[in-house]
Design a protein around this motif. Structure first.
Motif, PDB file in Angstrom:
ATOM      1  N   HIS A 126       0.861  -1.185   0.000  1.00  0.00           N
ATOM      2  CA  HIS A 126       0.000   0.000   0.000  1.00  0.00           C
ATOM      3  C   HIS A 126       0.896   1.234   0.000  1.00  0.00           C
ATOM      4  N   ALA A 127       0.506   2.248  -0.746  1.00  0.00           N
ATOM      5  CA  ALA A 127       1.263   3.503  -0.785  1.00  0.00           C
ATOM      6  C   ALA A 127       0.289   4.656  -0.980  1.00  0.00           C
ATOM      7  N   ARG A 128       0.594   5.758  -0.334  1.00  0.00           N
ATOM      8  CA  ARG A 128      -0.212   6.967  -0.507  1.00  0.00           C
ATOM      9  C   ARG A 128       0.344   7.705  -1.719  1.00  0.00           C
ATOM     10  N   LEU A 129      -0.477   7.858  -2.770  1.00  0.00           N
ATOM     11  CA  LEU A 129      -0.032   8.457  -4.034  1.00  0.00           C
ATOM     12  C   LEU A 129      -1.087   9.425  -4.566  1.00  0.00           C
ATOM     13  N   SER A 130      -0.647  10.322  -5.414  1.00  0.00           N
ATOM     14  CA  SER A 130      -1.608  11.150  -6.148  1.00  0.00           C
ATOM     15  C   SER A 130      -2.159  10.300  -7.300  1.00  0.00           C
TER      16      SER A 130
END
Length: 196
Positions: free
Chosen positions: A138-142
């Motif tokens: 999981h990664a926080r991305l635009s």
């Protein structure tokens, strides 16, 4: 398995967007997706496909007809055998996809049209034998970064589709990118922490 280095042995488009309800319905059947998968290797006759999937020739002919009418399969060559013209079918494209709206002609994809559900069922035996390779991150991305990343994944998918069909075992390759729709933990911004 064939050791033919050209995969498949006929010309086809790189990708085809499914834009009609007929196409969406055609690709949502498990037997038809299996037939399409077999045609990634080479063009085949209805008789060859029926033998591969161990189903009656009439059943396979029906499903091939559905795919052909939807524009997903086409006759790529013929061969005369005695007094009969044998048709070899091939895919219209390496990859079929429905856009992000997940519908065509206003018809939504069936709820069972989930590649991960199919992959989970297919991979269970390999998991039980300790032969499943997989991970989830999981990664926080635009949205822009997610789109750029998916473009790179798309290149790997195309590389996999073009691999020569050889070896004794078929491997499944499942990949996806999806937004987390429930609350997933996120660390506070370091700036906010310093200000408090």
């Amino acid at each position: 398995m064939s050791s033919n280095p050209s995969t498949p042995d006929y010309e086809l488009a790189d990708r085809l967007e499914l834009t009609t309800a007929e196409q969406v319905r055609a690709i949502s059947d498990p037997l038809r997706t299996t037939l399409l998968g077999l045609l990634h290797e080479r063009a085949a006759t209805v008789t060859e496909l029926a033998g591969a999937v161990k189903r009656p020739k009439s059943t396979v002919a029906h499903h091939v007809g559905v795919l052909a009418r939807a524009g997903l399969l086409r006759v790529v060559r013929t061969r005369r055998v005695r007094a009969i013209e044998e048709r070899y079918y091939g895919r219209a494209a390496r990859m079929f996809y429905v856009g992000l709206g997940r519908q065509a002609d206003g018809v939504a994809l069936p709820p069972d049209f989930n590649d991960f559900e199919v992959a989970a069922k297919e991979s269970n035996a390999a998991y039980e034998l300790g032969q499943l390779r997989g991970f989830i991150r999981h990664a926080r991305l635009s949205e822009e970064r997610a789109a750029e990343f998916w473009q790179r994944i798309d290149e790997v998918i195309h590389e996999f589709d073009r691999l020569p069909r050889s070896g004794e075992r078929v491997y499944g390759f499942a990949v996806g990118l999806y937004p987390m729709l429930d609350d997933y933990p996120v660390l506070p911004d370091p700036q906010e922490r310093q200000e408090s």
